[in-house]
Design a protein around this motif. Structure first.
Motif, PDB file in Angstrom:
ATOM      1  N   PHE A  90       0.824  -1.212   0.000  1.00 16.01           N
ATOM      2  CA  PHE A  90       0.000   0.000   0.000  1.00 16.01           C
ATOM      3  C   PHE A  90       0.863   1.268   0.000  1.00 16.01           C
ATOM      4  O   PHE A  90       0.404   2.342  -0.340  1.00 16.01           O
ATOM      5  CB  PHE A  90      -0.944   0.002   1.210  1.00 16.01           C
ATOM      6  N   LEU A  91       2.150   1.082   0.375  1.00 14.77           N
ATOM      7  CA  LEU A  91       3.029   2.262   0.382  1.00 14.77           C
ATOM      8  C   LEU A  91       3.220   2.859  -1.012  1.00 14.77           C
ATOM      9  O   LEU A  91       3.494   4.056  -1.150  1.00 14.77           O
ATOM     10  CB  LEU A  91       4.390   1.897   0.988  1.00 14.77           C
ATOM     11  N   ILE A  92       3.049   2.013  -2.041  1.00 11.69           N
ATOM     12  CA  ILE A  92       3.125   2.569  -3.410  1.00 11.69           C
ATOM     13  C   ILE A  92       2.014   3.608  -3.568  1.00 11.69           C
ATOM     14  O   ILE A  92       2.207   4.682  -4.147  1.00 11.69           O
ATOM     15  CB  ILE A  92       2.956   1.459  -4.478  1.00 11.69           C
ATOM     16  N   GLY A  93       0.840   3.292  -3.001  1.00 13.81           N
ATOM     17  CA  GLY A  93      -0.282   4.228  -3.056  1.00 13.81           C
ATOM     18  C   GLY A  93      -0.034   5.462  -2.209  1.00 13.81           C
ATOM     19  O   GLY A  93      -0.334   6.590  -2.621  1.00 13.81           O
ATOM     20  N   VAL A  94       0.568   5.247  -1.038  1.00 16.49           N
ATOM     21  CA  VAL A  94       0.859   6.387  -0.155  1.00 16.49           C
ATOM     22  C   VAL A  94       1.819   7.345  -0.864  1.00 16.49           C
ATOM     23  O   VAL A  94       1.625   8.571  -0.882  1.00 16.49           O
ATOM     24  CB  VAL A  94       1.479   5.901   1.173  1.00 16.49           C
ATOM     25  N   MET A  95       2.839   6.747  -1.507  1.00 22.25           N
ATOM     26  CA  MET A  95       3.793   7.596  -2.220  1.00 22.25           C
ATOM     27  C   MET A  95       3.063   8.372  -3.319  1.00 22.25           C
ATOM     28  O   MET A  95       3.353   9.549  -3.563  1.00 22.25           O
ATOM     29  CB  MET A  95       4.888   6.709  -2.821  1.00 22.25           C
ATOM     30  N   GLY A  96       2.094   7.714  -3.948  1.00 23.52           N
ATOM     31  CA  GLY A  96       1.324   8.376  -5.004  1.00 23.52           C
ATOM     32  C   GLY A  96       0.561   9.580  -4.474  1.00 23.52           C
ATOM     33  O   GLY A  96       0.598  10.665  -5.064  1.00 23.52           O
ATOM     34  N   VAL A  97      -0.113   9.403  -3.335  1.00 19.18           N
ATOM     35  CA  VAL A  97      -0.904  10.518  -2.788  1.00 19.18           C
ATOM     36  C   VAL A  97       0.035  11.672  -2.398  1.00 19.18           C
ATOM     37  O   VAL A  97      -0.245  12.843  -2.679  1.00 19.18           O
ATOM     38  CB  VAL A  97      -1.748  10.048  -1.579  1.00 19.18           C
ATOM     39  N   LEU A  98       1.174  11.318  -1.798  1.00 17.45           N
ATOM     40  CA  LEU A  98       2.130  12.384  -1.442  1.00 17.45           C
ATOM     41  C   LEU A  98       2.640  13.104  -2.694  1.00 17.45           C
ATOM     42  O   LEU A  98       2.788  14.333  -2.711  1.00 17.45           O
ATOM     43  CB  LEU A  98       3.320  11.792  -0.669  1.00 17.45           C
ATOM     44  N   THR A  99       2.889  12.322  -3.750  1.00 13.34           N
ATOM     45  CA  THR A  99       3.366  12.938  -4.987  1.00 13.34           C
ATOM     46  C   THR A  99       2.322  13.900  -5.545  1.00 13.34           C
ATOM     47  O   THR A  99       2.657  14.945  -6.113  1.00 13.34           O
ATOM     48  CB  THR A  99       3.718  11.855  -6.029  1.00 13.34           C
ATOM     49  N   ALA A 100       1.036  13.542  -5.374  1.00 16.65           N
ATOM     50  CA  ALA A 100      -0.018  14.443  -5.856  1.00 16.65           C
ATOM     51  C   ALA A 100       0.077  15.793  -5.148  1.00 16.65           C
ATOM     52  O   ALA A 100      -0.047  16.853  -5.781  1.00 16.65           O
ATOM     53  CB  ALA A 100      -1.395  13.819  -5.630  1.00 16.65           C
ATOM     54  N   PHE A 101       0.331  15.766  -3.840  1.00 16.42           N
ATOM     55  CA  PHE A 101       0.509  17.024  -3.092  1.00 16.42           C
ATOM     56  C   PHE A 101       1.661  17.829  -3.688  1.00 16.42           C
ATOM     57  O   PHE A 101       1.529  19.022  -3.958  1.00 16.42           O
ATOM     58  CB  PHE A 101       0.853  16.727  -1.625  1.00 16.42           C
TER      59      PHE A 101
END
Ligand code: PHE
Length: 544
Positions: A90-101
């Motif tokens: 799920f960290l791949i997704g977390v990194m994605g959300v942070l990248t969106a910021f």
């Protein structure tokens, strides 16, 4: 384990999804960034590597993201958790959300500039936006340093005689009808440039005496004036911040309305407008005399220019421009119904994005070369070089307005997709209301973007690894976070989800797709290796 039930929205139609996803992909990346990084990285060899990256890794990651999204009907974090409840995936997704910021925070700054430039362009003659005080200062300082240059009076004679003849602004007409006896010593070419320059400076109210100075440096005039104006604008502590806020507000207003009546509705209106505008601009660009040099720069590769760093930049750009590697396409895919053919949709999105980039490159470089400017303008290319070109180009006023409208439309439909990643995460995972998630995180992203908005002014001196805030955020996200995110998604598909699951999702909703699991593994392995090799080449500085 799929999704959180029937309350989740879906796209109204397949076209709605394709337009929204293409809207996400087609953005500042295509029209602002692609031309200037092509200019800085040597032209066609860079373009070729970018096209190869799209094919080898862009298309596969696009398919993976949309498939994972549709299968799980969840935001990126929920999606990885749903397929693989245990483990760190799920960290791949977390990194994605942070990248969106990160991306939206600085993306909004450039998008804000484009909004301001529409205002400048619409408020009258295009050159009116040029700050008269700045121009006069510049003329003065220039006079100080160049007084040793003998000033020629000839262009003045020319202008006087032209006025006496009652001629007005049409440059080409003017140069054709001047009797050569009036200008014994001036080549018509030189006069042409001089006349164009003076024409546009005159509208700024610069005094005649100063103008005479320009007659000896006519071709350097316009980029300097437009460049100084851009510098004055981008270094001011006020307008870039206001514009950054305005852009985030626009994104919030669309996203808050939801998937169908917000995102889909606006993309259905804005994307067709974008296509019409870009076609008009391409026609204007390639019908300028001398446009072919621009086409050569864009399409005739010189492989000696290809270094590891150029390759990594092209790879990162392929991810950035297709909105891949951080879950934007996954999020949009999560609102798709099981009936849709994913292969077809993905191909449409990739093709539209690539075509728009090449069209934007064509329009911009044909104008840049036709007007005799340098292609390596850097991030300011469309702000400090193009307005100078619009000022002298036939029909430039309208072209300028259309161009900045195009940029703004492209930016909004992409900004919206970045904000939707964040919103969907809080709505799905934290059960927030859409309005609360959108408003609150929109505000936070505005705050995170403030240092980027001030990066060309107040915070100019503040650097991280030798870059200002803006460049640092841009550099980190497109060169590292996105390609790494994409690589992790491919590895996740091969080793965790399994190509069987991926193929089953691709086949769901039509499309025969005669491809075996084994072949798909080979193809995905090639994609992963391609990313790895490019990374190593980039980091080791191959070819420098
Ligand atoms: N693809 C957008 C562009 O080209 C930028 C973007 C990147 C949007 C990542 C969403 C996610 O401008």
């Amino acid at each position: 384990m799929a999704g959180n039930g029937s309350s989740r929205e879906q796209w109204g139609s397949r076209l709605g999804f394709i337009l929204a996803a293409a809207g996400s992909a087609v953005g500042l990346g295509n029209i602002w960034k692609f031309p200037f990084i092509t200019g800085m990285n040597g032209g066609a060899a860079f373009v070729l590597f970018y096209l190869i990256s799209i094919l080898l890794i862009g298309l596969p990651v696009m398919l993976i993201e949309i498939s994972i999204g549709r299968k799980t009907q969840l935001n990126p974090v929920g999606a990885f958790k749903s397929i693989s409840p245990r483990g760190p995936y799920f960290l791949i997704g977390v990194m994605g959300v942070l990248t969106a910021f990160v991306i939206l925070s600085y993306y909004s700054v450039i998008a804000g500039w484009t909004l301001s430039y529409i205002v400048k362009a619409v408020s009258g003659n295009f050159m009116d936006f040029t700050n008269t005080a700045v121009a006069i200062d510049m003329v003065d300082s220039f006079a100080g340093s160049r007084l040793d240059i003998p000033l020629t009076e000839i262009p003045w004679t020319a202008i006087d005689s032209l006025s006496a003849l009652g001629l007005h602004k049409d440059t080409l007409l003017a140069t054709q009808v001047i009797p050569s006896a009036v200008l014994p010593d001036v080549a018509v070419e030189q006069l042409k440039v001089t006349w164009m320059s003076i024409d546009s400076v005159a509208s700024m109210g610069v005094v005649r005496d100063s103008l005479a100075i320009w007659s000896v440096v006519p071709d350097t005039l316009l980029p300097m004036v437009a460049g100084m104006e851009f510098e004055a604008y981008s270094s001011s502590p006020n307008w870039p911040l206001v514009a950054h806020f305005a852009f985030i507000t626009l994104c919030v207003l669309v996203v808050i309305k939801g998937v169908k009546s917000g995102i889909e509705r606006w993309n259905r209106i804005l994307m067709p407008a974008l296509f019409v505008i870009i076609l008009l601009l391409v026609i204007r660009g390639i019908t300028l005399t001398g446009a072919s040099a621009g086409l050569k720069f864009l399409f005739l590769p010189d492989f000696s220019k290809l270094t590891g760093d150029v390759m990594l930049t092209a790879l990162g750009h392929a991810f950035f421009t297709l909105s891949l590697g951080m879950g934007a396409m996954m999020t949009y895919g999560s609102y798709l119904s099981r009936k849709e053919n994913l292969m077809k949709s993905a191909l449409w999105i990739v093709v539209m994005d690539t075509v728009v980039a090449l069209l934007a490159g064509t329009a911009i470089f044909s104008a840049v070369f036709a007007m005799g400017f340098e292609p390596s303008g850097g991030p300011g290319l469309v702000f400090n070089v193009l307005p100078g070109i619009f000022a002298v180009m036939p029909g430039g006023l309208y072209v300028g307005i259309l161009f900045f409208a195009l940029l703004s439309i492209a930016a909004i439909t992409s900004g919206v997709s970045l904000l939707e990643v964040v919103t969907s995460y809080f709505v799905d995972q934290k059960k927030w209301k859409r309005s609360r998630a959108t408003l609150l995180w929109g505000l936070v992203i505005f705050l995170i973007g403030i240092p980027s908005a001030l990066s060309y002014g107040l915070l100019k001196e503040f650097t991280l690894f030798g870059m200002n805030f803006f460049d640092f955020f841009d550099y980190m996200s497109f060169k590292y976070m996105l390609p790494l995110g994409g690589l992790f998604m491919v590895l996740f598909t091969i080793f965790r989800w399994g190509v069987g699951g991926f193929l089953a999702e691709l086949r769901q909703g039509g499309g025969k797709l005669r491809i075996s699991n084994e072949l798909l593994i080979v193809l995905l392995t090639i994609s992963a290796e391609f990313v790895l090799i490019t990374f190593v080449a980039g980091i080791m500085g191959w070819g420098k």
